[in-house]
Every structure is written in structure tokens, then in C-alpha cells.
Write a protein that holds these residues in place. Structure first.
Motif, short mmCIF file in Angstrom:
data_model
loop_
_atom_site.label_atom_id
_atom_site.label_comp_id
_atom_site.label_asym_id
_atom_site.label_seq_id
_atom_site.Cartn_x
_atom_site.Cartn_y
_atom_site.Cartn_z
N GLY A 119 -3.73 -5.07 3.96
CA GLY A 119 -4.19 -6.27 4.66
C GLY A 119 -3.36 -6.53 5.91
O GLY A 119 -3.17 -7.68 6.33
N GLN A 120 -2.84 -5.47 6.49
CA GLN A 120 -2.00 -5.59 7.69
C GLN A 120 -2.69 -4.91 8.88
O GLN A 120 -3.66 -4.17 8.70
CB GLN A 120 -0.63 -4.93 7.45
CG GLN A 120 0.20 -5.58 6.37
CD GLN A 120 0.85 -6.88 6.83
OE1 GLN A 120 1.38 -6.97 7.93
NE2 GLN A 120 0.79 -7.90 5.98
N THR A 121 -2.12 -5.13 10.05
CA THR A 121 -2.62 -4.45 11.26
C THR A 121 -1.42 -3.83 11.97
O THR A 121 -0.27 -4.12 11.61
CB THR A 121 -3.29 -5.44 12.22
OG1 THR A 121 -2.29 -6.38 12.63
CG2 THR A 121 -4.46 -6.17 11.58
N SER A 139 -4.78 -0.95 6.26
CA SER A 139 -5.92 -1.75 5.81
C SER A 139 -5.78 -2.10 4.32
O SER A 139 -6.07 -3.22 3.92
CB SER A 139 -7.25 -1.06 6.14
OG SER A 139 -7.59 -0.14 5.14
N GLU A 140 -5.28 -1.18 3.51
CA GLU A 140 -5.09 -1.51 2.08
C GLU A 140 -4.07 -2.63 1.89
O GLU A 140 -4.11 -3.37 0.91
CB GLU A 140 -4.66 -0.27 1.29
CG GLU A 140 -5.81 0.67 1.02
CD GLU A 140 -5.42 1.89 0.20
OE1 GLU A 140 -4.31 1.92 -0.36
OE2 GLU A 140 -6.24 2.82 0.14
N SER A 184 0.87 -1.18 0.00
CA SER A 184 0.00 0.00 0.00
C SER A 184 0.90 1.23 0.00
O SER A 184 2.06 1.16 0.42
CB SER A 184 -0.90 0.02 1.24
OG SER A 184 -0.11 0.15 2.41
N ARG A 242 -3.77 4.44 9.05
CA ARG A 242 -4.82 3.39 9.12
C ARG A 242 -5.16 2.87 7.72
O ARG A 242 -5.31 1.67 7.51
CB ARG A 242 -6.10 3.96 9.73
CG ARG A 242 -6.02 4.05 11.22
CD ARG A 242 -7.43 4.17 11.81
NE ARG A 242 -7.32 4.31 13.25
CZ ARG A 242 -8.02 5.20 13.98
NH1 ARG A 242 -8.88 6.00 13.38
NH2 ARG A 242 -7.86 5.27 15.26
N ARG A 243 -5.26 3.79 6.77
CA ARG A 243 -5.60 3.36 5.41
C ARG A 243 -4.49 2.52 4.80
O ARG A 243 -4.74 1.51 4.14
CB ARG A 243 -5.89 4.59 4.53
CG ARG A 243 -7.10 4.35 3.65
CD ARG A 243 -7.38 5.56 2.79
NE ARG A 243 -6.85 5.36 1.45
CZ ARG A 243 -6.58 6.34 0.62
NH1 ARG A 243 -6.79 7.60 0.99
NH2 ARG A 243 -6.13 6.08 -0.58
#
Ligand code: KG4
Ligand code: ZN
Length: 385
Positions: free
Chosen positions: A70-72, A67-68, A29, A63-64
Motif C-alpha cells: 500500500g505504498q508508492t 503495491s502489496e 510486503s 512495483r509489486r
């Protein structure tokens, strides 16, 4: 080698960036929140406003990016952040946020030089497209709003080292684009606007001379500009003179009333498009813009290629915001091609400021365990070594 997912954070100037990159070779991302609209009315970056915008943007941007990808917060392996160079207040926002994340999540923290990030933007995309075998020594031209710097880059066991062999003595190339655009009432940021207007003008119409910086030891090094026994030749740039030459042209040709009219007309347009700007430019302005760009591009290419010959490098990287310029890319490709020298650029999106390049530059440091302590500071004038 196990995969490492690095969260990169960039806030050195007027873009808030966050990205997740896998092992320095795959962008998962890359989110950039631009502040152009904030600074546009002032015709340049206002540092205090930049810091405030970073504060506003940093949490949603990170945050974006997670999430884009697929991680935390928990799943990333390390957090990398730009330490400098840049605006002190702007850098502090990214650094404070990265420190807080690293502390709370107990993750390693990696500090990255922004200029090293620009160089690694090239390496990242080369790896991403499967070109892992680059030839060294490499020469990197980092050409942006704050820098016009030449570095010889070497790597040994994941340790990257850089030697500066040239820089601008005054304005950076991007700064010259921005100042000339402002002077001509074309808007901000100037580089992309001039890039798009230039093909509509005659680049031969106005002759500009760009300073050739000479050194007393020049006789020892035909093309060199600054020499000392242990340093080797230097290739310096200077772009404040051409800005003054444009101003002189404006005055002698009595262009000020037309420029003022254009400035006012554009101030009344919300988010002016290129067509709006072009519609407000006559042939003389388009010719001036094309001639300015041609002179800048030729000077950057000529000096960089002279340095490449002098140091007998195997690869040339051109990176930083100005590397997005279309004429610059075409000129470097043509001229380097004639020298048989491979020239590599980042994609246009990765030429300007972004956090993917920061996460990529952090990967070799991750492999070496080069982590920073929680008390590390922003370095507004950080040098690259
Ligand atoms: O690398 P960057 O995004 O930020 C800095 O580290 O400075 O570079 C921004 C600079 C600005 O001066 C902008 O006008 C210039 O890069 N720039 C361009 C183009 N796109 C951005 N200059 C010429 N042509 C472009 N297409
Ligand atoms: Zn930059």
C-alpha cells in the motif's frame, strides 16, 4: 519514534527481492522472484544469467512490493540495498536501480551487508511477534550457500557491531549440500532436496568424519581452533572433505551408472517434484543422503554450541538458507535447549535470500542517519564488522 517505511532491494545471488518493512519490525510486503528454473539445467548459479534475470525482474518485483504494501515510490522514507557480499554483476543491478530511485525521488539511500541482513531476519521476526527484549551478547551462525560464519553481535544506541569468531576454511555448508546433490544426480538447489529426502534414509548407515581444525594453541582453549592474543578463540568449519568422502563412496560402491540414469530421467521431467526425485532413489542413496545431512548438522551444531559456551553468550541466532533445514532446526533446538541457551531462527521463508531482511537491517542505520553517497560501489567480497 516516528514510523519509517523502508523499501529494501536484494539482488546478491539468484533471487531478486523487494520488500517494504515498517520501522524494522513489520513486514508490509516481501516479494522474491526466484531464478531456480534458469539455473537448474546447469546444476548451479551461472553469474551472467543471474545478472540478466535480475535486470528482467527488478522493476516488476519492486512495483509489486510497493503495491502489496500500500505504498508508492513517493511515500517510502528510504531505500536500502544489498552492497555485498555476492556476485558483482548481480549486486550491480540492485545497486544501480536503488541509486536511480533514490536520486530521482530525493530519498536517503542505505547500503546493507547481506550477512547483516540474514542476522536481522531473526530480529525482525522476533520484534514482529512481540519479543523486543533479547539478551546480549548474541552469537549468530550465518549458514548459507556462500557462508558458514559465526559472529558475536552487539548493539549500542542503534549501532550494531559484529565480530567474526569463525568461518569455513573451504566450502560453505550450503555449497556442500548443493555439490553433493549434484554429484548424486538429485538436482538443484541441493539443500531443500536433501532436506526432504533425508527422513526416508538411515542417518547411521554411512559414517563420515568432518575435519576438526586444530591449532597449536589448542591446549590454552580446549574447544577452540584458532587463537591469537587479541582475537580470542576461533571456531572454524571445513566442508570440502565430506564432499570428497561422498564421491569416494560413490566410486567404491559403483553408484555412478544409477546416478547417471537418475540425472537423465530427471532432465526429461519439467519441474521435478520431490516424489519424482524420490521415486528415482534406492535405499542406498537415501541412506547416503540421510547420513550426509546428519554429519553436516551435527558438525554445525557442535561447533556453534562450543563457541556459544566459550564466549558465554545469552542468545543464539541461526540464519541463512541452510537454517531452513528441518533436521538442523530440531538439532539446534534440542542441543541448545540442553545448554539452557535460547536459539532463534527466522521463519523458513525468511531464512533464504529476501529483501525484508535488508530493509530491517537498514532501519537502525536510518535512525543514525547512516546514508551512502551516490558513488558507493558493490563489494563482492564485503566483510561484516
Ligand atoms: O541464504 P541463501 O538463500 O543464499 C545465499 O546467501 O547463499 O542460501 C542458499 C543456500 C543454498 O546452498 C541452498 O541449497 C541452501 O541454502 N538451502 C538449504 C535448505 N534451503 C536452502 N540447505 C539445507 N536445507 C534446506 N532446507
Ligand atoms: Zn544469503
Amino acid at each position: 519514534m516516528p514510523d519509517a517505511h523502508i523499501l529494501g532491494i536484494e539482488s546478491s545471488c539468484d533471487e531478486t527481492g523487494a520488500a517494504v518493512v515498517r520501522s524494522g519490525q513489520q513486514i508490509l510486503s516481501n516479494v522474491v522472484a526466484s531464478q531456480i528454473a534458469t539455473h537448474q539445467p546447469y546444476g548451479g548459479v551461472v553469474p551472467e544469467l543471474a545478472s540478466r534475470e535480475h535486470l528482467r525482474a527488478i522493476v516488476p518485483v519492486v512495483r509489486r512490493a510497493l503495491s502489496e504494501a500500500g505504498q508508492t515510490y513517493e511515500s517510502v522514507d528510504a531505500i536500502a540495498v544489498t552492497q555485498g557480499p555476492g556476485l558483482a554483476g548481480a549486486l550491480l543491478v540492485g545497486i544501480s536501480f536503488a541509486k536511480a530511485l533514490a536520486f530521482a525521488l530525493e530519498k536517503p539511500l542505505i547500503a546493507v551487508n547481506h550477512l547483516e541482513g540474514h542476522i536481522h531476519a531473526v530480529l525482525l521476526e522476533q520484534r514482529q511477534s512481540g519479543n523486543a527484549e533479547l539478551q546480549f551478547p548474541a552469537l549468530a551462525l550465518v549458514v548459507s550457500g556462500g557462508h558458514t560464519h559465526l559472529y558475536l553481535a552487539q548493539v549500542r544506541e542503534n549501532l550494531w557491531t559484529y565480530r567474526n569468531i569463525g568461518h569455513t576454511r573451504d566450502d560453505a555448508a550450503g555449497e556442500a549440500f548443493d555439490k553433493v546433490a549434484k554429484l548424486l544426480g538429485l538436482g538443484y538447489p541441493g539443500g531443500p532436496i536433501i532436506d526432504r529426502l533425508a527422513p526416508h534414509g538411515d542417518p547411521q548407515a554411512v559414517k563420515f568424519q568432518i575435519a576438526q581444525i586444530k591449532h597449536p594453541d589448542r591446549r590454552d582453549h580446549k574447544q577452540s581452533e584458532r587463537v591469537s592474543a587479541d582475537e580470542g578463540p576461533h571456531f572454524d568449519f571445513s566442508y570440502s572433505g565430506i564432499k570428497t568422502a561422498v564421491l569416494r563412496y560413490v566410486e567404491t560402491q559403483n553408484l555412478k551408472p544409477a546416478i547417471e540414469a537418475r540425472r537423465q530421467a530427471l532432465a526429461g521431467v519439467d519441474k521435478p517434484t520431490l516424489e519424482d526425485i524420490r521415486g528415482l532413489c534406492d535405499r542406498q542413496i537415501l541412506n547416503l543422503v540421510a547420513s550426509f545431512q546428519r554429519s553436516m548438522v551435527n558438525d554445525l551444531a557442535m561447533k556453534t554450541l562450543a563457541a556459544a559456551r566459550e564466549y558465554d553468550v545469552r542468545t543464539l541466532f541461526v540464519s541463512g538458507g541452510v537454517a531452513a533445514n528441518r533436521e538442523l532446526r530440531a538439532t539446534f533446538e534440542r542441543e541448545a535447549g540442553m545448554q539452557g541457551l535460547p536459539v532463534l531462527f527466522p521463519s523458513r521463508a525468511l531464512s533464504t535470500d529476501n529483501a525484508a531482511m535488508i530493509a530491517a537491517a537498514a532501519f537502525p542505520k536510518f535512525l543514525r542517519g547512516e546514508f551512502v553517497a551516490m558513488d558507493f560501489c558493490a563489494e563482492a567480497g564485503m566483510a561484516l564488522r
